[in-house]
Design a protein around this motif. Structure first.
Motif: not given
Length: 527
Positions: A122-133
């Motif tokens: 589910l995290s794939a929806w919002v995954w990015s290089a940002s530390p927010l991941r």
């Protein structure tokens, strides 16, 4: 460090999957009894960086599937090491159950790992290089951990929360926020290296998140030290309890010819009198789960023997089987606790509400029995679950919250009992699991429930670990594993009601929602 992270991100195939499994297995060592929680500052970042690697798919579907596989392998390694000791139960009657041992050891971790797979997918929806991941992963994983403790009767045993509560200072935060919030914070805390070693573009945000997380951890430690330093409430009269640990091997427990000597051992340990442990000073004797290998209230001679053994005004609480017979010849059997007066009269009973699947009953019993499966317990028809979460009451000892065996693993269900308990009694039989880490994990769960509720926990275990635990989770007295003996000590006083006891999982839900909204808002600004 950047070079090392780059190499991880470009892993694929069996190298990525193998490292995910190993990282999960090592992460399990962060939990008690080893309590090597600093390992998570390596294992959780490894999980994040491996998810970074998996996210580099050609499309969203491929990325989500690859991330779910990484999460599942990490979880499978984690739960395989956490629950390997369950295999010992299948060796008690090896001639009947040893064939199922590999299935039990592998299928349970594989099933529990699905929750972690869903969190990572589910995290794939919002995954990015940002530390927010890391925050998104914490939100997804904590939500799925709550589901793991709820779905299909639930199993909230193990995870990151016990690791973050692995010593007496760190576990005091449970009194404020409970275990689900601890899981949420654990992912953030142990993901801290990801904040610090992010790419240059996100370095500032990473350091800001690392600073906030570090300050929260310092606050946790400060609160823990403060709470431990507070004096315990004074008692006008502290009742004395005696815990009997008979150490009966599971393979011997239900043999018909052993009934007499098992019962006689319990009686002898109840009447044991010495200068250090005078029996006349005891207010309550406690025997473990299913201590008596027969139907106690159907045996007048046994009741009379108990009455002769107990000093005047000394009560007994014991685990025992209880059955109700119908007019047509059938019977319903319960795993119960009896509360008895010194004259052998049964004052009250509590039937175990949350039974162990496959251990005490078979889900879809008619279907599974048709293919040759049966539960591990000696009660071949299985047990029936109780329907009433009730408190036991005693004029001298106060109000008692009774929990049988792994019922103490369920924080939410402890919260569901009626209000007003003065202490918790937990009777259990961990003889199934021998000298493994399982009984020690079980003891730590009892410590966690004590801190969450502010109530002392009195734990009587057949083969150990029996213990008297304060409302701060501190073990005041304990009997080592696989040892025969008694513990005699004063009943600790209860602490003022905790914040978590007052609000329960509303705290977790509120913090989860706040963090979700704040993270989504920051993500929109960054985009």
């Amino acid at each position: 460090m950047p070079h090392f992270i780059s190499n991880l991100i470009f892993l694929d195939g069996w190298r990525r999957h193998g490292l995910a499994f190993v990282a999960g297995a090592v992460a399990s060592l962060a939990q008690p009894p080893l309590a090597l929680f600093p390992l998570l500052w390596v294992c959780v970042p490894l999980l994040v960086w491996l998810l970074d690697s998996a996210s580099l798919g050609k499309n969203f579907k491929a990325s989500a599937w690859a991330m779910a596989k990484v999460g599942w392998l990490f979880g499978f390694g984690f739960f395989l090491v956490t629950f390997y000791w369950l295999g010992a139960a299948f060796l008690v009657e090896a001639d009947k159950f040893v064939w199922a041992l590999p299935l039990a050891i592998l299928l349970l971790p594989a099933g529990l790992a699905l929750f972690w797979a869903m969190a990572c997918g589910l995290s794939a929806w919002v995954w990015s290089a940002s530390p927010l991941r890391v925050i998104w992963l914490a939100l997804a994983l904590s939500a799925m951990e709550w589901m793991r403790g709820t779905v299909l009767t639930g199993l909230p045993w193990g995870g990151f929360a016990p690791a973050l509560a692995s010593n007496s200072v760190m576990m005091q935060a449970l009194a404020l926020v409970g275990p689900n919030t601890m899981t949420l914070f654990a992912v953030l805390l142990f993901g801290l290296p990801v904040f610090l070693f992010g790419d240059h573009q996100n370095r500032r945000l990473g350091w800001q998140l690392a600073t906030v997380t570090g300050l929260l951890f310092i606050a946790q430690l400060t609160y823990g030290a403060y709470r431990l330093a507070q004096p315990m409430p004074q008692q006008d009269h502290a009742s004395v309890v005696r815990l009997v640990q008979p150490n009966i091997p599971q393979v011997e427990k239900w043999k018909f010819e052993n009934r007499s000597w098992i019962f006689n051992r319990l009686i002898a340990m109840t009447t044991l009198d010495s200068e250090e442990t005078p029996v006349d000073s005891v207010d309550l004797v406690i025997w473990p789960e299913s201590a008596i290998p027969f139907y106690l209230i159907e045996d007048p001679e046994a009741l009379a023997t108990i009455a002769r053994a107990l000093p005047e005004d000394t009560g007994l609480i014991t685990g025992a089987l209880r059955r109700e017979r119908s007019e047509v010849g059938g019977e319903t059997v319960y795993n119960s606790i009896y509360q008895m007066a010194s004259d052998g009269t049964v004052l009250s009973a509590y039937d175990k509400v949350h039974l162990v699947p496959f251990g005490e009953y078979l889900p879809k019993q008619s279907w599974l029995k048709a293919i040759g499966l049966e539960q591990l317990t000696a009660q071949k028809s299985g047990f029936t679950a109780g329907t009433n979460r009730r408190l036991l009451r005693d004029a001298n000892l106060g109000t008692i919250l009774p929990l049988i065996c792994y019922e103490i693993a369920f924080s939410d269900e402890v919260q569901a009992f009626p209000e007003g308990a003065d202490w918790i009694i937990n009777v259990t039989n961990d003889a199934w699991f021998g000298a493994t880490i399982g009984p020690k994990q079980h003891l730590h769960l009892a410590q966690m429930r004590a801190v969450e509720s502010g109530l002392p926990v009195i734990r009587a275990a057949n083969t150990g670990v029996s213990a008297i635990i304060s409302g701060k989770g501190q073990i005041l007295h304990q009997m080592p594993l696989e040892t025969e003996g008694i513990i005699q000590g004063k009943l600790p006083s209860k602490l003022p009601i905790t914040l978590y006891k007052q609000w329960g999982n509303w705290i977790f839900a509120s913090l989860w929602a706040f963090l979700y909204i704040a993270t989504a808002s920051i993500r929109r600004k960054l985009r």
